[in-house]
Design a protein around this motif. Structure first.
Motif, PDB file in Angstrom:
ATOM      1  N   GLN A  90      31.830  41.763  38.649  1.00 26.76           N
ATOM      2  CA  GLN A  90      30.968  40.598  38.853  1.00 26.76           C
ATOM      3  C   GLN A  90      29.561  40.894  38.345  1.00 26.76           C
ATOM      4  O   GLN A  90      29.034  41.993  38.502  1.00 26.76           O
ATOM      5  CB  GLN A  90      30.910  40.236  40.338  1.00 26.76           C
ATOM      6  CG  GLN A  90      30.031  39.044  40.668  1.00 26.76           C
ATOM      7  CD  GLN A  90      30.062  38.731  42.149  1.00 26.76           C
ATOM      8  OE1 GLN A  90      30.893  39.235  42.895  1.00 26.76           O
ATOM      9  NE2 GLN A  90      29.152  37.875  42.583  1.00 26.76           N
ATOM     10  N   THR A  95      35.862  33.967  34.805  1.00 28.66           N
ATOM     11  CA  THR A  95      35.537  33.700  36.210  1.00 28.66           C
ATOM     12  C   THR A  95      34.096  34.077  36.508  1.00 28.66           C
ATOM     13  O   THR A  95      33.368  33.331  37.180  1.00 28.66           O
ATOM     14  CB  THR A  95      36.488  34.482  37.131  1.00 28.66           C
ATOM     15  OG1 THR A  95      37.841  34.101  36.847  1.00 28.66           O
ATOM     16  CG2 THR A  95      36.202  34.188  38.594  1.00 28.66           C
ATOM     17  N   THR A  96      33.651  35.228  36.028  1.00 32.34           N
ATOM     18  CA  THR A  96      32.268  35.636  36.224  1.00 32.34           C
ATOM     19  C   THR A  96      31.308  34.656  35.570  1.00 32.34           C
ATOM     20  O   THR A  96      30.258  34.323  36.134  1.00 32.34           O
ATOM     21  CB  THR A  96      32.042  37.049  35.663  1.00 32.34           C
ATOM     22  OG1 THR A  96      32.893  37.969  36.353  1.00 32.34           O
ATOM     23  CG2 THR A  96      30.601  37.495  35.834  1.00 32.34           C
ATOM     24  N   GLU A 145      30.146  31.657  37.550  1.00 29.68           N
ATOM     25  CA  GLU A 145      29.206  31.823  38.647  1.00 29.68           C
ATOM     26  C   GLU A 145      27.813  31.320  38.279  1.00 29.68           C
ATOM     27  O   GLU A 145      26.955  31.169  39.145  1.00 29.68           O
ATOM     28  CB  GLU A 145      29.147  33.294  39.059  1.00 29.68           C
ATOM     29  CG  GLU A 145      30.458  33.791  39.656  1.00 29.68           C
ATOM     30  CD  GLU A 145      30.458  35.283  39.901  1.00 29.68           C
ATOM     31  OE1 GLU A 145      29.458  35.941  39.521  1.00 29.68           O
ATOM     32  OE2 GLU A 145      31.437  35.796  40.465  1.00 29.68           O
ATOM     33  N   GLN A 181      38.952  28.923  42.190  1.00 27.02           N
ATOM     34  CA  GLN A 181      37.776  29.274  42.992  1.00 27.02           C
ATOM     35  C   GLN A 181      36.953  28.030  43.330  1.00 27.02           C
ATOM     36  O   GLN A 181      36.446  27.882  44.444  1.00 27.02           O
ATOM     37  CB  GLN A 181      36.905  30.281  42.231  1.00 27.02           C
ATOM     38  CG  GLN A 181      37.581  31.590  41.918  1.00 27.02           C
ATOM     39  CD  GLN A 181      37.502  32.576  43.079  1.00 27.02           C
ATOM     40  OE1 GLN A 181      37.018  32.260  44.147  1.00 27.02           O
ATOM     41  NE2 GLN A 181      38.009  33.774  42.855  1.00 27.02           N
ATOM     42  N   MET A 239      32.935  28.589  44.564  1.00 30.63           N
ATOM     43  CA  MET A 239      31.915  28.475  43.527  1.00 30.63           C
ATOM     44  C   MET A 239      31.818  27.021  43.103  1.00 30.63           C
ATOM     45  O   MET A 239      32.783  26.256  43.205  1.00 30.63           O
ATOM     46  CB  MET A 239      32.212  29.390  42.325  1.00 30.63           C
ATOM     47  CG  MET A 239      33.525  29.136  41.613  1.00 30.63           C
ATOM     48  SD  MET A 239      33.725  30.091  40.068  1.00 30.63           S
ATOM     49  CE  MET A 239      33.553  31.766  40.646  1.00 30.63           C
TER      50      MET A 239
END
Length: 304
Positions: free
Chosen positions: A41, A111-112, A115, A141, A147
């Motif tokens: 992350q 996915t990161t 954020e 997510q 998120m």
């Protein structure tokens, strides 16, 4: 309010002493070890951390360097947020990590990227199947409430439907028109289906979560020999399409083809702030993508 710092008889007590860089490091270390900050992350930006802890950016940089020396963080630099390192024995992440197959490497990075408040993803690929698969995790997510970006912009460059593809192609020249070529038709069907799934999945976030989403496709006049993913302008993921001879079952017939297994291609990671070469690669890749998007590419319709 903390009673220790509450006004007394209309007079304000002295403000709480500013945290030291070691106290900031202690708090971030605790978040990493508790799992609040996950391996791979990205950390918040130094500006956000400075605001959160009420310290100068210099104190944040010192704290991050301490955690980097403890091998808890990597890519500690001014140009990009640091990245949390996985536990001992886990697969390393970041620019120092060895390349991994697209199926394993792309989803965590996507996915990161989600954020961020404003997610920007640019991709050059053959069918968008890897991107469509990778986008599934951040969508889960978001639906789970873990998120919620405010804005998502996705741009994808794919080969045009009417070009003579370099691959996939039949091993032997069948002497047929493109419209009657079963290999070309199978690729076109896959390109359209994956693009439609990607677009539908992302645009649905408008209705379900009120996220401002834009998904755009444009057609290239050539077959890309590589795949490229650009994430939020700070990371580039690059892989070669490596061809091999294979057999495909099409219309009840076994057809010998030259094709690439894009989901298995080894993905190389480059990040802004991870050194001059990495930063230059990300910058030039973004310039290359923008030039293709704005010049020789054309409108792409995801129809048969």
């Amino acid at each position: 309010m903390d009673p220790e710092y509450a006004p007394v008889n209309g007079r304000k007590r002295p403000q709480r002493p500013q945290r030291t860089h070691r106290e900031v490091a202690d708090e971030l270390r605790a978040r990493i070890r508790s799992g609040e900050l996950r391996p791979g992350q990205r950390m918040p930006t130094q500006a956000k951390l400075a605001d959160e802890f009420g310290v100068e950016r210099g104190a944040v940089r010192q704290a991050l360097r301490i955690l980097q020396s403890e091998q808890l963080l990597t890519n500690v630099a001014k140009g990009a947020p640091a990245t949390v390192v996985g536990p001992p024995g886990s697969a390393p992440t970041g620019p120092g990590a060895p390349p991994r197959p697209t199926t394993a490497a792309l989803a965590p990075r996507i996915t990161t990227a989600f954020e961020a408040e404003h997610v920007e993803i640019d991709a050059v690929c053959l069918t968008a199947i890897s991107l469509t698969l990778a986008i599934g995790e951040p969508l889960r997510q978001i639906h789970a409430g873990r998120m919620k970006p405010a804005k998502v912009d996705v741009r994808v460059l794919l080969p045009g439907r009417n070009i003579d593809l370099a691959f996939p192609v039949t091993v032997e020249d069948r002497g047929v028109d493109r419209a009657d070529d079963p290999v070309h038709e199978r690729w076109l069907s896959m390109r359209n289906a994956q693009g439609q799934v990607l677009r539908h999945s992302l645009l649905a976030l408008r209705a379900t979560h009120g996220i401002d989403v834009r998904v755009s496709f444009r057609a290239l006049p050539f077959t890309p020999p590589v795949k490229l993913y650009l994430l939020n302008g700070v990371e580039a993921l690059f892989a070669y399409y490596t061809l091999s001879r294979s057999e495909a079952r099409i219309d009840q017939e076994n057809v010998q083809t030259y094709d690439a297994q894009g989901t298995r291609s080894a993905l190389f990671t480059f990040e802004q702030g991870a050194g001059m070469r990495d930063s230059a690669f990300v910058t030039q890749s973004q310039l290359w993508f923008n030039a293709l998007w704005e010049t020789i590419s054309s409108e792409l319709l995801l129809t048969s």
